[in-house]
Structures are given as C-alpha cells and as structure tokens.
Design a protein around this motif. Structure first.
Motif, PDB file in Angstrom:
ATOM      1  N   ASP A 230       0.819  -1.217   0.000  1.00  7.52           N
ATOM      2  CA  ASP A 230       0.000   0.000   0.000  1.00  7.52           C
ATOM      3  C   ASP A 230       0.852   1.266   0.000  1.00  7.52           C
ATOM      4  O   ASP A 230       0.398   2.317   0.451  1.00  7.52           O
ATOM      5  CB  ASP A 230      -0.933   0.009   1.213  1.00  7.52           C
ATOM      6  N   TRP A 231       2.060   1.185  -0.541  1.00  8.90           N
ATOM      7  CA  TRP A 231       2.949   2.343  -0.548  1.00  8.90           C
ATOM      8  C   TRP A 231       2.259   3.517  -1.251  1.00  8.90           C
ATOM      9  O   TRP A 231       1.773   3.381  -2.374  1.00  8.90           O
ATOM     10  CB  TRP A 231       4.260   2.001  -1.239  1.00  8.90           C
ATOM     11  N   PRO A 232       2.182   4.692  -0.610  1.00 10.23           N
ATOM     12  CA  PRO A 232       1.296   5.760  -1.094  1.00 10.23           C
ATOM     13  C   PRO A 232       1.905   6.726  -2.104  1.00 10.23           C
ATOM     14  O   PRO A 232       1.255   7.706  -2.479  1.00 10.23           O
ATOM     15  CB  PRO A 232       0.952   6.503   0.200  1.00 10.23           C
ATOM     16  N   ALA A 233       3.128   6.493  -2.568  1.00  5.91           N
ATOM     17  CA  ALA A 233       3.780   7.479  -3.434  1.00  5.91           C
ATOM     18  C   ALA A 233       3.025   7.693  -4.741  1.00  5.91           C
ATOM     19  O   ALA A 233       2.880   8.832  -5.204  1.00  5.91           O
ATOM     20  CB  ALA A 233       5.225   7.061  -3.714  1.00  5.91           C
ATOM     21  N   ALA A 234       2.552   6.617  -5.364  1.00  4.11           N
ATOM     22  CA  ALA A 234       1.895   6.749  -6.672  1.00  4.11           C
ATOM     23  C   ALA A 234       0.623   7.583  -6.557  1.00  4.11           C
ATOM     24  O   ALA A 234       0.359   8.457  -7.394  1.00  4.11           O
ATOM     25  CB  ALA A 234       1.587   5.369  -7.247  1.00  4.11           C
ATOM     26  N   GLY A 235      -0.192   7.340  -5.528  1.00  3.70           N
ATOM     27  CA  GLY A 235      -1.416   8.113  -5.364  1.00  3.70           C
ATOM     28  C   GLY A 235      -1.148   9.578  -5.086  1.00  3.70           C
ATOM     29  O   GLY A 235      -1.839  10.462  -5.609  1.00  3.70           O
ATOM     30  N   ALA A 236      -0.122   9.853  -4.260  1.00  6.61           N
ATOM     31  CA  ALA A 236       0.221  11.243  -3.964  1.00  6.61           C
ATOM     32  C   ALA A 236       0.733  11.951  -5.208  1.00  6.61           C
ATOM     33  O   ALA A 236       0.402  13.124  -5.443  1.00  6.61           O
ATOM     34  CB  ALA A 236       1.267  11.287  -2.852  1.00  6.61           C
ATOM     35  N   GLU A 237       1.526  11.248  -6.019  1.00  8.44           N
ATOM     36  CA  GLU A 237       2.031  11.861  -7.238  1.00  8.44           C
ATOM     37  C   GLU A 237       0.894  12.147  -8.218  1.00  8.44           C
ATOM     38  O   GLU A 237       0.885  13.188  -8.892  1.00  8.44           O
ATOM     39  CB  GLU A 237       3.072  10.960  -7.898  1.00  8.44           C
ATOM     40  N   GLU A 238      -0.068  11.256  -8.292  1.00 13.25           N
ATOM     41  CA  GLU A 238      -1.229  11.485  -9.159  1.00 13.25           C
ATOM     42  C   GLU A 238      -1.977  12.745  -8.717  1.00 13.25           C
ATOM     43  O   GLU A 238      -2.412  13.554  -9.549  1.00 13.25           O
ATOM     44  CB  GLU A 238      -2.150  10.271  -9.097  1.00 13.25           C
ATOM     45  N   THR A 239      -2.124  12.916  -7.395  1.00 17.59           N
ATOM     46  CA  THR A 239      -2.785  14.109  -6.876  1.00 17.59           C
ATOM     47  C   THR A 239      -1.990  15.359  -7.214  1.00 17.59           C
ATOM     48  O   THR A 239      -2.556  16.378  -7.643  1.00 17.59           O
ATOM     49  CB  THR A 239      -2.971  13.989  -5.354  1.00 17.59           C
ATOM     50  N   PHE A 240      -0.675  15.307  -7.012  1.00 20.78           N
ATOM     51  CA  PHE A 240       0.151  16.470  -7.335  1.00 20.78           C
ATOM     52  C   PHE A 240      -0.020  16.879  -8.791  1.00 20.78           C
ATOM     53  O   PHE A 240      -0.243  18.059  -9.097  1.00 20.78           O
ATOM     54  CB  PHE A 240       1.629  16.175  -7.061  1.00 20.78           C
ATOM     55  N   ARG A 241       0.074  15.935  -9.697  1.00 20.12           N
ATOM     56  CA  ARG A 241      -0.007  16.267 -11.121  1.00 20.12           C
ATOM     57  C   ARG A 241      -1.400  16.784 -11.493  1.00 20.12           C
ATOM     58  O   ARG A 241      -1.525  17.697 -12.318  1.00 20.12           O
ATOM     59  CB  ARG A 241       0.370  15.046 -11.957  1.00 20.12           C
ATOM     60  N   ALA A 242      -2.433  16.232 -10.881  1.00 18.86           N
ATOM     61  CA  ALA A 242      -3.789  16.691 -11.188  1.00 18.86           C
ATOM     62  C   ALA A 242      -4.005  18.120 -10.721  1.00 18.86           C
ATOM     63  O   ALA A 242      -4.533  18.965 -11.462  1.00 18.86           O
ATOM     64  CB  ALA A 242      -4.804  15.748 -10.532  1.00 18.86           C
ATOM     65  N   VAL A 243      -3.592  18.424  -9.487  1.00 19.64           N
ATOM     66  CA  VAL A 243      -3.790  19.772  -8.961  1.00 19.64           C
ATOM     67  C   VAL A 243      -2.917  20.770  -9.703  1.00 19.64           C
ATOM     68  O   VAL A 243      -3.359  21.874 -10.039  1.00 19.64           O
ATOM     69  CB  VAL A 243      -3.500  19.808  -7.444  1.00 19.64           C
ATOM     70  N   HIS A 244      -1.687  20.395  -9.992  1.00 15.39           N
ATOM     71  CA  HIS A 244      -0.795  21.282 -10.735  1.00 15.39           C
ATOM     72  C   HIS A 244      -1.394  21.608 -12.099  1.00 15.39           C
ATOM     73  O   HIS A 244      -1.354  22.761 -12.554  1.00 15.39           O
ATOM     74  CB  HIS A 244       0.580  20.643 -10.886  1.00 15.39           C
ATOM     75  N   GLY A 245      -1.946  20.596 -12.755  1.00 13.67           N
ATOM     76  CA  GLY A 245      -2.557  20.836 -14.058  1.00 13.67           C
ATOM     77  C   GLY A 245      -3.733  21.793 -13.985  1.00 13.67           C
ATOM     78  O   GLY A 245      -3.913  22.640 -14.872  1.00 13.67           O
ATOM     79  N   LEU A 246      -4.540  21.697 -12.932  1.00 20.47           N
ATOM     80  CA  LEU A 246      -5.681  22.594 -12.772  1.00 20.47           C
ATOM     81  C   LEU A 246      -5.254  24.027 -12.468  1.00 20.47           C
ATOM     82  O   LEU A 246      -5.912  24.984 -12.879  1.00 20.47           O
ATOM     83  CB  LEU A 246      -6.586  22.087 -11.650  1.00 20.47           C
ATOM     84  N   LEU A 247      -4.150  24.165 -11.750  1.00 17.14           N
ATOM     85  CA  LEU A 247      -3.684  25.493 -11.355  1.00 17.14           C
ATOM     86  C   LEU A 247      -2.844  26.172 -12.431  1.00 17.14           C
ATOM     87  O   LEU A 247      -2.670  27.391 -12.394  1.00 17.14           O
ATOM     88  CB  LEU A 247      -2.854  25.395 -10.072  1.00 17.14           C
TER      89      LEU A 247
END
Length: 274
Positions: free
Chosen positions: A240-257
């Motif tokens: 359940d290592w959370p790096a992939a999910g956190a990176e997906e969130t970062f890229r999604a928010v960055h794209g919106l901003l």
C-alpha cells in the motif's frame, strides 16, 4: 484563500517560485513582485526580504538594480539546484519501478575528533538518498554519484564507494525497513495526498492570484516530500505504498492550477532580461 499543510521555510518557497517563474527564461524578477506573491502564500514581507538577503549572501541569488528597483536572478548554483528539482518532479518521478538491483555502498572512517565533518557527511548522504546500513556503511538504491559531495566536504581520502548486488539469501525488504524510516516516508506522502486531494476535484473556485500562490505551495510541499525519499525500489516496499497516489494528486492539482497561475504571473510579476 486558506492553505493548510506543513510549515515551509521561505527559502523552500522561494526556490519553487524561481523554478516556476525564472528558470530557463533568462530573466530577473522584481523583488516587489516576490513580496506580493509571498504575501498571498502567507509569508510576511520581512521574512521574504530576509530570505532574499540570505540567499544572495549564500550565492543562491544574484541581485541588480534598475533605477530605484531591485531585481533578483539565478546563479549557477541555484540553477543547478532547480534543474535537479525539475528532474525529480517531472522526469524521475516518485515511484522507482525500474531498479536493476544495483546498490551504491559508501564506507567511511573519520577520526573521533571530526564530529562536525561526520555530521556534515551524514546530512549530505541522507539528502542524496543514502541510509545507514551500519554505522560506517551507508547504502542507496541504484548508481549514485557522490564524488562532488565528498570532494566538497574535503573527505575524499576517508571515503570509499562501491557498486554491489545483494546475495540471493538477503531479505531486501527487511533490509530496507531496517535502514530507512518507512513509516515517516509513507506518512509524508499520505499527508500530502490528504491535504491536496480536495483541490483535484476542480471544484475549488480560485482567482488567478490565489492560484499562483497555491501552485507555489503545492510545488514546494511536493519537493519537500520527494527530496526526503531515496526512491526505494517499489517491489520491496509495502503493497500500500502511497507514493503513486500522492504523485497522481500532485499532477492533477498542478494541471488545474497551471493556466490561472500562469495568467496571474503574467499580470503581476515584473521581470527584466537577465
């Protein structure tokens, strides 16, 4: 705008700002523009001015005057730091799926009286992704070039570096767990994801100026998380290592901003050619 998350040093925010607005553009930016963006990000004017002064003194910023205005730009040193951050964020990524089994081993032996040098070396090794397998033997996944680090500290004669593969009987997952604080590393990713995932819905109404300040904090927080991560091979980490999910969130928010932040930067950030 209400921004929650870990406390960030103004220098970390400033490096993120420079990476977004100055790196690769051949410009210097007006200090008044920096102060206004940082005000929106929750950093007071005095703290911003003090950070600018310290970074000039450390060779991380250049300073020039145009009439009555002061502008700051990059130096070779800060550009190298920003290029490394750019590579970590957009090219290397947070999840190490391509590890070939190679480890970099670094052994050192320093006189007992060299406490400062020992502290400096350990700090730099941690920053470079190493963990202490034993007291004088540190390891990092992959091939890590530490020649510049060791030379800068003046310790080349006291350090030996090797490349190696573990024997078949070694439990690498157990070794990784013993060498690095996986709980703390994983918590960094989970906290980031929990803090920023609400913005990934795209339903947050932000003005351009707020988007600019929010993108600044987003990038600075993400860099803080991934720079503390030695990019351990994912196949030897918990499922359940959370790096992939956190990176997906970062890229999604960055794209919106990105679009509103870019428009705000065009309106509010004054630059001159370097």
């Amino acid at each position: 705008m209400s921004v929650t998350g870990p406390a960030l040093r103004p220098q970390s925010l400033l490096l993120s700002f420079l990476g977004d607005e100055v790196l690769g553009r051949g410009v210097c930016v007006y200090t008044g523009s920096v102060i206004e963006v940082f005000r929106r990000a929750g950093v007071g004017e005095q703290a911003t001015r003090s950070t600018l002064t310290r970074m000039v003194g450390r060779g991380l910023l250049s300073r020039r005057r145009e009439g009555r205005r002061t502008y700051i730009g990059l130096t070779d040193r800060s550009e190298a730091i920003l290029r490394d951050g750019e590579r970590r964020v957009w090219k290397t990524g947070a999840v190490n799926r391509e590890w070939d089994g190679t480890w970099t081993l670094l052994g050192f032996s320093l006189p007992e009286s060299w406490q400062r040098q020992r502290h400096d070396l350990r700090s730099q090794l941690t920053w470079a992704g190493f963990g202490a397998l034993f007291s004088g033997l540190w390891i990092a996944p992959g091939e890590v070039d530490v020649s510049g680090l060791v030379a800068e500290l003046g310790l080349a004669a006291h350090v030996k570096v090797f490349r190696a593969h573990a024997d078949a009987g070694v439990d690498i997952a157990e070794m990784v767990d013993d060498t690095w604080d996986l709980h703390a590393l994983g918590a960094g990713y989970r906290d980031f994801d929990a803090s920023w995932r609400p913005y990934a819905s795209g339903r947050v109404d932000l003005s351009g100026e707020d988007a600019l300040a929010l993108r600044l904090r987003l990038t600075a927080e993400w860099l803080q998380v991934i720079r503390s991560d030695p990019r351990l091979p994912v196949r030897h980490l918990p499922e359940d290592w959370p790096a992939a999910g956190a990176e997906e969130t970062f890229r999604a928010v960055h794209g919106l901003l990105e679009a509103p932040a870019r428009d705000a930067a065009h309106r509010s950030i004054e630059t001159v050619l370097a």
